[in-house]
Design an enzyme around this catalytic site. Structure first.
Site, short mmCIF file in Angstrom:
data_model
loop_
_atom_site.label_atom_id
_atom_site.label_comp_id
_atom_site.label_asym_id
_atom_site.label_seq_id
_atom_site.Cartn_x
_atom_site.Cartn_y
_atom_site.Cartn_z
N GLU A 305 0.67 -1.38 -0.01
CA GLU A 305 0.33 0.30 0.50
C GLU A 305 0.83 1.48 -0.17
O GLU A 305 0.44 1.97 -0.19
CB GLU A 305 -0.75 -0.42 0.58
CG GLU A 305 -0.34 0.12 2.26
CD GLU A 305 -0.86 -1.54 2.80
OE1 GLU A 305 -0.64 -2.42 1.86
OE2 GLU A 305 -0.03 -1.68 4.31
N ASP A 348 17.87 15.27 -32.47
CA ASP A 348 17.94 15.75 -33.67
C ASP A 348 19.48 16.18 -33.73
O ASP A 348 19.85 16.68 -33.19
CB ASP A 348 16.77 16.78 -33.93
CG ASP A 348 17.09 18.49 -33.48
OD1 ASP A 348 18.04 18.44 -31.66
OD2 ASP A 348 16.48 19.70 -33.34
N ASP A 608 15.77 20.33 -30.69
CA ASP A 608 15.53 22.23 -29.49
C ASP A 608 13.94 22.89 -30.88
O ASP A 608 14.14 23.95 -30.68
CB ASP A 608 16.77 22.67 -29.73
CG ASP A 608 17.41 23.02 -31.33
OD1 ASP A 608 16.71 21.69 -32.06
OD2 ASP A 608 17.78 23.61 -31.54
N ASP A 612 11.16 19.52 -34.74
CA ASP A 612 10.68 18.38 -33.24
C ASP A 612 9.41 18.31 -32.41
O ASP A 612 9.16 17.10 -31.95
CB ASP A 612 11.66 19.28 -32.33
CG ASP A 612 13.42 18.64 -33.40
OD1 ASP A 612 13.48 17.79 -33.68
OD2 ASP A 612 13.39 19.89 -32.98
N ASN A 688 4.89 -14.07 3.93
CA ASN A 688 3.84 -13.92 5.27
C ASN A 688 2.68 -14.91 4.86
O ASN A 688 1.75 -15.15 5.87
CB ASN A 688 4.21 -12.09 5.41
CG ASN A 688 4.12 -12.55 6.43
OD1 ASN A 688 5.82 -12.72 7.43
ND2 ASN A 688 4.37 -10.45 6.56
N ASN A 713 1.91 -4.47 9.93
CA ASN A 713 1.55 -4.19 8.34
C ASN A 713 1.93 -2.29 8.01
O ASN A 713 3.16 -1.69 8.00
CB ASN A 713 0.67 -4.04 7.70
CG ASN A 713 0.62 -4.80 6.61
OD1 ASN A 713 1.29 -4.74 6.28
ND2 ASN A 713 -1.32 -5.00 5.84
N ASP A 717 5.41 -1.23 6.81
CA ASP A 717 5.65 0.19 6.15
C ASP A 717 6.25 1.17 5.57
O ASP A 717 7.05 2.27 5.19
CB ASP A 717 3.99 0.73 5.81
CG ASP A 717 3.09 -0.47 4.52
OD1 ASP A 717 4.45 -0.62 4.08
OD2 ASP A 717 1.98 -0.31 4.87
N1 LIG Z 1 15.21 30.01 -42.68
C1 LIG Z 1 15.55 28.75 -43.97
N2 LIG Z 1 15.52 29.53 -45.63
C2 LIG Z 1 15.89 28.46 -45.91
N3 LIG Z 1 16.07 26.97 -46.20
C3 LIG Z 1 15.95 26.77 -45.03
C4 LIG Z 1 16.60 27.73 -43.71
N4 LIG Z 1 16.24 26.97 -42.71
C5 LIG Z 1 16.11 25.36 -42.90
N5 LIG Z 1 16.16 25.68 -44.07
C6 LIG Z 1 16.71 24.09 -44.94
O1 LIG Z 1 15.78 22.97 -44.58
C7 LIG Z 1 16.53 22.54 -44.54
C8 LIG Z 1 15.36 21.28 -43.21
O2 LIG Z 1 15.78 22.44 -41.71
P1 LIG Z 1 15.45 21.81 -40.80
O3 LIG Z 1 15.02 22.97 -39.69
O4 LIG Z 1 14.29 21.25 -40.74
O5 LIG Z 1 16.15 20.97 -40.37
P2 LIG Z 1 17.37 20.83 -39.51
O6 LIG Z 1 17.75 22.41 -38.61
O7 LIG Z 1 19.06 21.75 -40.79
O8 LIG Z 1 18.15 20.18 -39.06
P3 LIG Z 1 17.55 19.24 -37.44
O9 LIG Z 1 16.30 18.76 -37.51
O10 LIG Z 1 18.59 18.58 -37.14
O11 LIG Z 1 17.31 20.72 -35.98
C9 LIG Z 1 17.88 22.75 -44.18
O12 LIG Z 1 19.03 21.27 -44.10
C10 LIG Z 1 18.00 23.99 -44.87
O13 LIG Z 1 18.83 23.57 -45.80
#
Ligand SMILES: Nc1ncnc2c1ncn2[C@@H]1O[C@H](COP(=O)(O)OP(=O)(O)OP(=O)(O)O)[C@@H](O)[C@H]1O
Length: 875
Positions: A305, A348, A608, A612, A688, A713, A717
């Protein structure tokens, strides 16, 4: 058992309906009805509204009140089963047993509520440390004519009528109506289940059912920007209304699978016990329903419990310690258990393994591409009113303006289609001053996405892809840039215009690895955690980053090759693959879900960015660095600390990825303590129960009275609460700590039988010591077994502290555990000698019995140590 987690307490105005979209009301009429305007509220008016509406606290974040905590602990399955057993006892007028059960329930609910209350406040304090803010437009004091100013305020202080600004990575802080928007897309999977962001724009006169102009609390901005007026806050939002009707839904986590799994296995045992005892009594001794109180007492004896109390205390203590010593914030208590159980960690790349502070590499960048990329970045920033440029755009603008400070004045901006991680493109439409009839589309984005929109023959396309692969293989991040001259027009520009482009060139960036990343990945490997990288970036860049960090990337998979796979095929592939590249947000989530399928693995996701979010939600435990975008911080279960000064530039100390290792250790430490409790309590309780059953069939009287079951108990406990302060063996911290019901059953059956053997040996000792004695043997038998029980429980606490994982040297027993065992022994020996013994149905025992008991205990300790050694060797 419910997860020890802060949950909703509905405020007084919880019944208020979610806001209506107000069809038929123009934006201005709606603003007026809210007593606001495009320039927002005054500070004084906002303060008055805050007093009237209360804080804008999303449901699920307020600590529960005492009555609600008590009600929740009553809903716990263990408590529910105990109450049922109490009811059964009362029905057959076994008042003693019913009272015993009631006291047990009261004590465990009281302790649990107090523990959860403490844990809730501690968690609320920790969450405040990483709370998100909102950008609000307000005028100072009570001066309605004063100039509005933008400022950041805690989301909790927003009120209806406030005008807020939204940008990429922001959380929609309340239910809002859009006043202006540029390329706004909002991820609103929480409501609609759609994983793809939805386009949003202001509508001046919305039709019935239209909602393109509304964004709801809980959504997040995937791309673009907006200003919006707050319609509803706190419990009046649609998010709160949905939670009230549907409750909080989250896929079963590792915590649910392990601790809950074990609880339910035990509950099944508890429910089976009384009928079995009744049947055995009837078959072997011809007894009837009069055995029921005893049967109930046996079932009660099986109940751990205190499990909810120990779980809450161990996790809350671990979280507080982690925050204090390593700055890691655990926002949801079970997440600490889950991170300890993680055996696959997906990360990522950009911003997690790398700094996300790119610098243009001038030697491998085409100057014309840099020029157009900067024009595109600058005008997207201006026209889409983004609060800040993203890291790539910032680097491009800095580099291009250094080379050509007049670059920006050479164009006028027309419109912008901001970057989003699904299209992987950003486009600005610009015009040269004086060139009235034509505009230029300046498009930049990922290599594949730009090239497929360019007018190129196959050979040239293949050559450019090969060049991009070569640059990526050197670890560079890339933007491809293209342009198109088009006749000017009034009709709005859309993504359909990004066709037939002229390729201009590549912009290449270096992005340094996080200094602590290599060490962190090594640590993870040593702790038995497999790392996988799931990135939106180019496969070459991702593979190179991993190689530089000392890991073998193996066969890199791109997301487009996964689309045709079934979930089962993807799951098999995902387990074999280390790097997934070119993943859109939905791919990231699908891979995480595939890895989790089957429930055998516990998957963490560390990311980040806005891209994601779905994966952070899909994982057993979502983790983000402290400098992640606000919405990632809000979604993650665990927020990592910043690095110490010196690990990054002076202004931004950077990320400390080694903090993941600390969080994993803390999780395994807490789970180790929970496992210790379960091992000790269950083997002792099972022993027990076996002894009680045997004695019940052999003796003409009840082997233990209900009051004695209670006293014993409670003492056991209380002593075991000290396990929340225990230190598991170092070996227990070296691999993922999964509490598997199957492992526990194997462990407790062996040790339970041994414990029962000690009890039966004690019965022999009692028979020997008492056979010469005149008078009723019942009270002496009870006293003898009571003393032996508490002493063997103390022994088990000391000797079974480390089980499955405890192959290393046993850590020194911490003082709370030592004191608890000493107290248990003192109570066990002294209680039958005190005046309380009489009312409890016990009498003092002859000295001879103690000598025999010492021999039984010594033999038991030896057997326990030998069996444990054998068990560990087999394991
Ligand atoms: N501001 C932007 N303008 C135009 N193209 C961009 C810009 N930012 C990222 N990209 C293009 O888009 C692609 C994918 O970007 P995304 O943000 O999805 O992933 P990442 O930041 O490269 O990687 P992760 O997923 O590891 O964060 C990049 O590799 C780049 O070529």
């Amino acid at each position: 058992m419910t997860a020890p987690e802060v949950t909703d307490t509905a405020p007084a105005h919880a019944a208020a309906p979610a806001p209506s979209p107000s069809p038929g009301r123009t934006t201005l009429q709606h603003l007026r009805s809210l007593g606001s305007g495009p320039r927002g509220l005054t500070e004084a008016e906002a303060e008055r509204r805050l007093a009237r509406h209360g804080e804008n606290v999303p449901p699920g974040t307020r600590p529960l009140s005492w009555p609600r905590l008590a009600a929740r602990s009553l809903r716990d399955p263990f408590t529910a089963v105990l109450l049922c057993l109490g009811l059964v006892s009362a029905t057959v007028a076994a008042w003693g047993t019913a009272c015993v059960i009631l006291v047990l329930v009261a004590v465990s609910c009281g302790l649990r509520s107090a523990g959860e209350r403490r844990a809730d406040s501690a968690m609320a304090g920790l969450r405040d440390l990483v709370a998100t803010t909102a950008t609000v437009l307000r005028r100072p004091g009570d001066d309605a004519s004063g100039p509005p100013g933008e400022r950041e305020i805690p989301v909790g202080q927003l009120v209806p009528g406030d005008v807020v600004r939204l940008g990429p990575g922001d959380l929609v802080p309340a239910d809002v109506r859009l006043l202006r928007a540029q390329g706004l897309t909002v991820q609103q999977a929480a409501f609609t289940g759609e994983s793809v962001p939805v386009g949003k724009h202001p509508v001046d006169l919305p039709a019935d059912g239209e909602s393109a102009h509304l964004c709801f609390q809980g959504g997040s901005v995937a791309s673009g920007s907006a200003s919006a007026v707050v319609l509803a806050t706190g419990a009046d939002t649609r998010f709160a209304a949905d939670r009230r009707t549907a409750g909080a839904r989250r896929a079963a986590s590792a915590f649910d699978r392990s601790v809950h799994g074990i609880s339910w296995t035990l509950i099944r045992f508890m429910l089976l016990t009384p009928p079995l005892v009744l049947m055995a009594g009837a078959a072997l001794r011809g007894r009837g329903l009069e055995t029921l109180p005893f049967a109930v007492a046996v079932a009660v004896g099986l109940t751990p419990e205190m499990l909810p109390v120990i779980v809450t205390t161990a996790l809350a203590r671990g979280s507080a310690l982690l925050a204090r010593t390593h700055g890691v914030i655990v926002k949801r208590l079970p997440a600490l258990h889950d991170i300890g159980a993680v055996d696959i960690l997906c990360v990522d790349k950009t911003g997690t393994l790398t700094q996300d502070r790119p610098d243009v590499d001038p030697d491998r960048t085409d100057p014309e591409a840099l020029h157009w990329a900067a024009v595109s970045a600058w005008w997207t920033l201006q026209l889409a009113e983004l609060p800040a440029p993203d890291a790539l755009d910032e680097a491009v603008i800095d580099e291009a303006l250094t080379a050509d400070p007049d670059l920006i004045d050479a164009y006028d901006g027309v419109t912008a289609l901001p970057f989003d991680p699904v299209r992987r493109l950003a486009t600005a439409v610009v015009r040269r001053p004086g060139a009235l009839g034509t505009v230029t589309l300046a498009v930049k984005g990922s290599v594949e996405n730009v090239l497929e929109r360019c007018a190129l023959d196959d050979a040239e396309r293949a050559r450019l892809l090969a060049r991009a692969a070569e640059l990526s293989g050197d670890g560079l991040r890339l933007l491809a840039v293209a342009t198109a001259e088009r006749p000017a027009r009034h009709r709005p520009y859309s993504t359909a215009d990004e066709r037939g482009l002229t390729f201009t060139g590549f912009v290449a960036f270096t992005d340094a690895l996080v200094p602590t990343a290599a060490q962190a990945l090594r640590d993870l490997g040593e702790r038995g955690v497999t790392v996988k990288v799931i990135t939106g970036d180019h496969p070459g860049t991702a593979a190179r980053a991993l190689r530089d960090l000392g890991l073998d990337p193996g066969d890199v998979r791109t997301a487009d090759s996964l689309d045709a796979l079934t979930d089962a095929e993807l799951a098999r592939l995902a387990h074999r693959t280390t790097v997934f590249a070119r993943c859109a947000p939905a791919h990231k989530a699908r891979i995480v879900t595939a890895l989790r399928a089957g429930g055998e693995t516990t998957v963490g996701f560390l990311g980040d960015g806005v891209n994601d979010l779905p994966a952070l939600r899909a994982a057993d435990v979502g983790i983000c660095p402290r400098d992640a975008v606000p919405v990632a911080r809000d979604t993650a279960d665990i927020v990592l600390a910043e690095a110490r000064r010196g690990d990054g530039p002076a202004d931004r100390p950077g990320k400390d990825l080694t903090a993941i290792g600390h969080a994993i250790s803390a999780g395994r430490h807490s789970s180790g303590n929970i496992a210790t409790y379960l091992r000790v309590t269950l083997s002792s309780n099972l022993g027990n129960v076996i002894a009680m059953l045997s004695a019940g069939l052999l003796l003409p009287f009840l082997p233990m009275l209900p009051a004695q079951v209670l006293a014993q108990n409670l003492c056991f406990d209380a002593a075991q609460l000290s396990f929340a302060f225990d230190r598991p063996a170092a070996a227990a911290l070296r691999r993922p700590s999964t509490l598997r019901p199957r492992d526990f059953l194997r462990f407790i059956t062996g040790f339970g039988v041994l414990n029962a053997a000690a009890d039966l040996a004690t019965f022999g000792a009692l028979a020997l010591a008492l056979h010469t004695r005149a008078g009723p043997g019942e009270a002496a038998f009870h006293a003898g077994w009571f003393t032996e029980n508490l002493l063997t429980q103390g022994l088990v606490m000391l000797l079974l502290r480390t089980g499955r994982d405890g192959s290393g040297p046993l850590p020194r027993t911490p003082s709370p555990v030592r004191w608890a065992v000493a107290a248990l022994a003192v109570v066990g020996i002294a209680l039958p000698l005190t005046p309380v013994a009489g009312p409890l149905g016990m009498t003092p025992l002859p000295l001879f019995y103690y000598a025999l008991l010492a021999a039984v205990l010594a033999l038991y300790a030896l057997a326990l140590t030998a069996v444990k050694r054998r068990y560990l060797r087999q394991d």
